[in-house]
Design a protein around this motif. Structure first.
Motif, short mmCIF file in Angstrom:
data_model
loop_
_atom_site.label_atom_id
_atom_site.label_comp_id
_atom_site.label_asym_id
_atom_site.label_seq_id
_atom_site.Cartn_x
_atom_site.Cartn_y
_atom_site.Cartn_z
N GLU A 120 48.26 0.78 54.26
CA GLU A 120 47.23 1.24 55.19
C GLU A 120 46.61 2.55 54.70
O GLU A 120 45.40 2.74 54.78
N ASN A 121 47.45 3.45 54.16
CA ASN A 121 46.95 4.71 53.62
C ASN A 121 46.06 4.49 52.40
O ASN A 121 45.03 5.15 52.24
N LYS A 126 54.08 -1.29 54.75
CA LYS A 126 52.79 -1.48 55.42
C LYS A 126 52.01 -0.16 55.51
O LYS A 126 50.82 -0.10 55.21
N ASN A 127 52.67 0.92 55.93
CA ASN A 127 52.00 2.21 56.08
C ASN A 127 51.41 2.72 54.77
O ASN A 127 50.35 3.34 54.76
N ASP A 128 52.11 2.47 53.67
CA ASP A 128 51.60 2.88 52.36
C ASP A 128 50.30 2.15 52.04
O ASP A 128 49.33 2.75 51.56
#
Length: 178
Positions: free
Chosen positions: A34-35, A30-32
């Motif tokens: 979002e980035n 998810k963080n990837d």
């Protein structure tokens, strides 16, 4: 059961699961994504206010996922894959060279909460070119479903006829490396 990689649905992260299923390993989280969504915003314009920073047009406003096609395309391109929109108006099915195809990522409309909420869902079809079979790797199904060429193209045609959008994921001149 085969050793095919298949992620299951979590929150509204179907786009992340579809990309990982095409890559055949757990590459992105998810963080990837979002980035990547944030990079896409800054690529065209630096947000001028907290509102523009918080409400990213490429993902869900409440941080649950629901990424748009630009994020998926960018994630796949970062892994050296080529991504094209499948032109549903032309009869492209006959022109497809299965040997250069890694798979297809489809986006279909879904209705939730007794018709009160409309959303979309991403899922992947992966092509095993050695065995000449296709795998339905929808994160909402319990296990991958295998298709031969004919059955797969009928399914893809039906997705298009029902208004789904399709991304064609193709190989470049390289080996997929983790």
């Amino acid at each position: 059961m085969s050793s095919i990689y298949h992620e299951k649905q979590s929150l509204m992260l179907c786009g992340v699961h579809a990309v990982n299923n095409i890559l055949q390993y757990h590459c992105y989280e998810k963080n990837d994504f979002e980035n990547i969504a944030r990079e896409l915003v800054y690529q065209y314009q630096v947000p001028q206010s907290w509102y523009e920073e918080y409400f990213n047009p490429h993902s869900s406003y409440i941080g649950l996922g629901n990424y748009d096609a630009n994020v998926l395309i960018c994630a796949l391109q970062k892994k050296g894959l080529r991504v094209d929109w499948f032109n549903q108006k032309e009869n492209q099915l006959e022109l497809i060279d299965s040997n250069e195809i890694v798979g297809f990522i489809c986006n279909v409309g879904i209705t939730k909460c007794f018709g009160l909420w409309n959303s979309t869902h991403w899922f992947a079809f992966y092509h095993d070119s050695e065995k000449k079979i296709w795998w339905d790797l929808d994160s909402k199904i319990p296990n991958p479903v295998q298709y031969d060429d004919n059955s797969f193209f009928i399914s893809l045609k039906n997705i298009c006829l029902e208004g789904g959008h399709v991304l064609v994921v193709k190989k470049q001149s390289f080996n997929l490396e983790r």
